[in-house]
Scaffold this active site. Structure first.
Site, short mmCIF file in Angstrom:
data_model
loop_
_atom_site.label_atom_id
_atom_site.label_comp_id
_atom_site.label_asym_id
_atom_site.label_seq_id
_atom_site.Cartn_x
_atom_site.Cartn_y
_atom_site.Cartn_z
N HIS A 123 -35.99 -30.95 4.73
CA HIS A 123 -36.43 -29.86 3.43
C HIS A 123 -35.84 -30.94 2.01
CE1 HIS A 123 -35.74 -26.28 1.04
NE2 HIS A 123 -36.74 -25.80 1.27
N ASP A 200 -29.64 -28.27 10.17
CA ASP A 200 -29.75 -27.42 8.81
C ASP A 200 -30.82 -26.51 10.06
OD1 ASP A 200 -31.53 -26.15 7.45
OD2 ASP A 200 -32.50 -27.94 6.56
N GLN A 203 -34.36 -22.55 9.95
CA GLN A 203 -36.00 -22.25 10.05
C GLN A 203 -35.18 -22.15 11.69
OE1 GLN A 203 -37.99 -21.58 8.63
NE2 GLN A 203 -37.75 -22.36 6.24
N LYS A 226 -33.05 -16.19 5.06
CA LYS A 226 -34.08 -15.48 5.85
C LYS A 226 -33.57 -15.40 7.70
CE LYS A 226 -35.29 -20.11 3.79
NZ LYS A 226 -36.39 -20.43 3.19
N CYS A 364 -41.47 -28.10 -0.46
CA CYS A 364 -40.18 -29.09 -0.64
C CYS A 364 -39.92 -29.72 0.75
CB CYS A 364 -38.63 -27.50 -0.35
SG CYS A 364 -38.75 -26.64 -1.45
N1 PLP Z 1 -33.82 -26.25 4.78
C1 PLP Z 1 -35.09 -25.76 5.50
C2 PLP Z 1 -35.51 -26.17 6.34
C3 PLP Z 1 -35.71 -25.10 4.92
O1 PLP Z 1 -36.99 -24.52 4.97
C4 PLP Z 1 -34.77 -24.16 3.67
C5 PLP Z 1 -35.90 -22.98 3.01
O2 PLP Z 1 -37.16 -23.18 3.06
C6 PLP Z 1 -33.86 -24.76 3.37
C7 PLP Z 1 -32.90 -25.74 3.80
C8 PLP Z 1 -33.45 -24.72 1.96
O3 PLP Z 1 -32.85 -22.93 1.69
P1 PLP Z 1 -32.15 -22.20 0.46
O4 PLP Z 1 -33.13 -22.14 -0.18
O5 PLP Z 1 -31.78 -20.89 1.18
O6 PLP Z 1 -30.95 -22.42 0.18
#
Ligand code: PLP
Length: 405
Positions: A123, A200, A203, A226, A364
């Site tokens: 992401h 990370d 998900q 999430k 993203c």
């Molecule tokens: N990492 C992953 C794999 C994501 O899917 C997302 C959000 O869609 C993020 C990071 C970023 O999360 P946040 O916008 O809640 O900081």
């Protein structure tokens, strides 16, 4: 054990609303999840009975808010099985948590030419913070490639580890492909090279049991919104020795021990990384959300979502011209797809007209789109409150649109 999805759905008020005259089918859970009535009530309850700024006051409201805030830290610790509450830092979200590590880690551990290794399926929030450090610190960013099915090429990843690799930062589950990466194995390989690992888990934490001690990762990040909690709250888990070793990310109240104009000494971890007033109301409600998941049981959630994913995959593949993007063997409940001759944006808009919420675009993850040679996808992402009937509504909706085109 019996999984009563209709009883569960009744806990989420928004799921009973209509969109464009149709019962809502909410399939954008990878972007954000819906909240239970109890989570919503908790927010009101804290504001109406216990609103006082945390950690600062001797008065009762401040103490009540602090107790709720710190109780949530313990709930998070238990949820991911961290060894100590000192390893749980509250942030605004995954994005801020990764930026925190990128900034504090690179400024203290990296020099010009040192490398951070990521993957092709990250992401933007696990790409851009490292690029900022590339500009500031002169670090290099290495990218481990993936197969056409969307699986990480582990041999290639290992080959990219060099004497200059300072950190491996990898997503547990791809928000686009649904691929579940073998993060435990990655940590083992990294250990052999003496390299720390950031996971990370934005998900994965909503869908499977994540145990930071079993994974033995150095850093792990996720977002409350999430995981059925409020927006504006996230978690950085880090091994205590890292939090003690790294410099603060931001300066301000809470993170200090003592301040003079000449010099400041810092509070201990995790407070050293929590400058300013946190979203203590959201954090209290986050604890409520995690308790709800624990009561249902993540193992049951995972099993139910897997069945839903298999059913959705089968239903969607039966649609002429539909191609699934991301066919890894180990997948979480995310299905990205394209339908021949129909732009994802048009398809997404027409589905919305039927009350069906899916996401369209690059999600993203623009570099991943470039790797796959596409501009974007449609993405249906499932939660444990989704049903087979909703999968049918999605499939039938797409079939109708295909006929229209
Ligand atoms: N990492 C992953 C794999 C994501 O899917 C997302 C959000 O869609 C993020 C990071 C970023 O999360 P946040 O916008 O809640 O900081």
């Amino acid at each position: 054990m019996f999984f009563d999805v209709h009883k569960i759905r009744a806990d989420f008020p928004i799921l009973s609303r209509e969109v464009h005259g149709h019962p809502l089918v909410y399939l954008d859970n990878a972007a954000t999840t819906q909240k239970t009535r109890r989570v919503l009530e908790k927010i009101t309850e804290v504001y109406t009975t216990a609103n006082g700024n945390v950690h600062r006051g001797v008065h009762s409201l401040s103490q009540a808010a602090t107790n709720l805030f710190e109780a949530s830290r313990e709930t998070v610790r238990r949820f991911i099985n961290a060894a100590s509450i000192n390893e749980i830092v509250f942030t605004k979200g995954t994005t801020e948590a990764i930026n925190l590590v990128a900034s504090s880690f690179c400024s203290s551990q990296c020099g010009e030419g040192d490398e951070v290794l990521i993957t092709a399926m990250e992401h933007h929030s696990n790409i851009v913070p490292w690029q900022l450090q590339r500009e500031r610190m002169g670090i290099q960013l290495k990218v481990a490639p993936i197969s056409p099915a969307g699986e990480l090429l582990m041999g290639e990843l290992e080959k990219l580890i060099s004497g200059k690799t300072k950190l491996i930062a990898v997503t547990h589950v791809s928000n686009v492909l649904g691929t579940i990466n073998p993060v435990g194995e990655i940590v083992k390989i990294a250990r052999q090279h003496g390299v720390p690992v950031l996971i990370d888990a934005a998900q994965s934490v909503p869908h499977t049991r994540v145990d930071v001690q079993a994974l033995d990762c150095d850093f792990l990040t996720f977002s409350a919104h999430k995981v059925y909690g409020p927006t504006g709250v996230g978690v950085l888990y880090a091994k205590e020795e890292w939090l003690n070793a790294l410099p603060p990310y931001q300066g301000g109240g809470e993170m200090i021990e003592s301040v003079t104009f000449e010099e400041t000494t810092y509070n201990r971890s995790p407070f050293k990384f929590e400058a300013g007033t946190p979203d203590y109301v959201g954090i209290a409600a986050f604890g409520t959300a995690l308790d709800y998941l624990t009561a249902i049981g993540l193992e049951r959630i995972e099993r139910y979502e897997k069945e839903l994913l298999d059913y959705a995959t089968e239903r969607l593949l039966a649609i002429p011209g539909l191609r699934i993007i991301g066919t890894a063997k180990e997948k979480s409940s995310v299905v990205s797809f394209l339908v021949e001759g129909i732009h994802p944006y048009d398809l997404g808009t027409l589905l919305d007209g039927m009350g069906i919420a899916v996401r369209t675009g690059h999600h993203c993850a623009e570099p991943l789109m470039h790797t796959l040679g596409i501009d974007g996808t449609l993405r249906a992402s499932f939660a444990f409150y989704n049903t087979r009937e909703e999968v049918d509504r999605l499939a039938e909706g797409i079939e109708r649109i295909v006929k229209m085109f």
